[in-house]
Design a protein around this motif. Structure first.
Motif: not given
Length: 314
Positions: A203-204, A225, A228-229, A232, A235, A242, A281-283
């Motif tokens: 996820w990151s 992931g 969600a972003m 990513l 990133h 993000p 999940r991210q925002y």
């Protein structure tokens, strides 16, 4: 490091592939699965699932897209694999990981992880059908109900001639519940000669580093992931921040107007509502967005809400 965009049935279609590869950071995409039963499929089926075949097998931003096949019969998978590459797919991916009950009931996807010899026979038949200069890859989970066949399955796929292997580091029974057992990927790597790509619970940027360290893999595949972003991949690759909510809102507005291969994304309202489930999940703003658009049915109404959201957050 290569970063691949995962095939997500009903989510990552050609419009989503186009949008995410425009954002950047991806080296390869894999399509939603093309279901093969007991016949040679017509070209229109492959064009529907992979319109990028009309663009040299690449997204508009130039990222290669590999057709994925799902089925249980080696001979029919081989014949359809040849069709896909003749139409322009830069290789073939085989789905041995889908956990969906409807797919597994008809002996497709992860259910095949219980039958090591069948995995071997499928990969061998497809490898023999596809020209040697094109890759034949496979995506597996660690097993169906348990991990007892994880290494045997990977070895069978290796010995059948696969070019590389993506491993989602959970069993079918474990579904998408954390954690992902990345250490099992290292065990697989130790017993095979295959290049292995790690997948699951990334996820990151930090997740990707831990995954690489625990799995021993340089290359990774991301799916949920990236939803969600959307940046990513960048990133992870460049440790960029993000994407901000205003940037994301503008991206969602752009998505409403995409016209690729004659398709204007007529499913935009429903797809965007679905996408909010991942974005939350991210925002935190995504939950409010969903509440504001859940009853809207037209793209222009949703775009108006997004414009207000982007401007309020800017």
């Amino acid at each position: 490091m290569r970063i691949l965009l995962a095939p997500m049935e009903g989510v990552v279609d050609h419009l989503m592939r186009d949008m995410l590869t425009r954002v950047g950071g991806f080296d390869l995409c894999v399509t939603e699965f093309v279901r093969v039963v007991d016949q040679k499929l017509p070209a229109k089926t492959f064009y529907r699932m992979c319109p990028e075949l009309q663009n040299g097998g690449k997204t508009p931003s130039g990222v290669p897209v590999r057709v994925q096949l799902l089925g249980q019969h080696p001979e029919w998978l081989a014949e359809n694999a040849l069709t896909a590459v003749e139409l322009g797919s830069p290789g073939i991916d085989l789905n041995f990981g889908c956990p969906a009950k409807t797919v597994n009931k008809s002996r497709g996807g992860a259910v095949l992880l219980q039958y090591t010899q069948q995995l071997h026979d499928i990969v061998k038949a497809v490898r023999e059908a596809v020209p040697a200069d094109l890759p034949v890859t496979a995506k597996i989970r660690l097993g169906y109900e348990d991990k007892s066949l994880a290494i045997d399955n990977a070895v069978a796929i290796d010995e059948a001639g696969a070019s590389e292997l993506v491993v989602h580091a959970r069993t079918k029974t474990e579904g998408y519940r954390p954690p992902a057992y990345w250490e099992w990927i290292k065990k697989i790597r130790a017993k095979t000669q295959l290049p292995v790509i790690a997948n699951g619970e990334i996820w990151s940027h930090d997740d990707a580093l831990r995954c690489q360290q625990m799995s021993g893999c340089d290359d990774i595949m991301i799916g949920r992931g990236a939803l969600a972003m959307p940046n990513l991949a960048l990133h992870i690759r460049n440790n960029v921040a993000p994407m901000s909510w205003p940037e994301l809102a503008r991206l969602l507005i752009d998505y409403s107007g995409y016209e690729i291969y004659g398709d204007k994304g007529r499913y935009y309202p429903n797809r965007l509502k679905q996408w909010c489930g991942y974005l939350k999940r991210q925002y935190p703003e995504a939950a409010e967005l969903f509440d504001n658009i859940r009853r809207l049915q037209h793209a222009d109404e949703i775009v108006a809400v997004l414009n207000r959201s982007a401007n309020a957050s800017a």
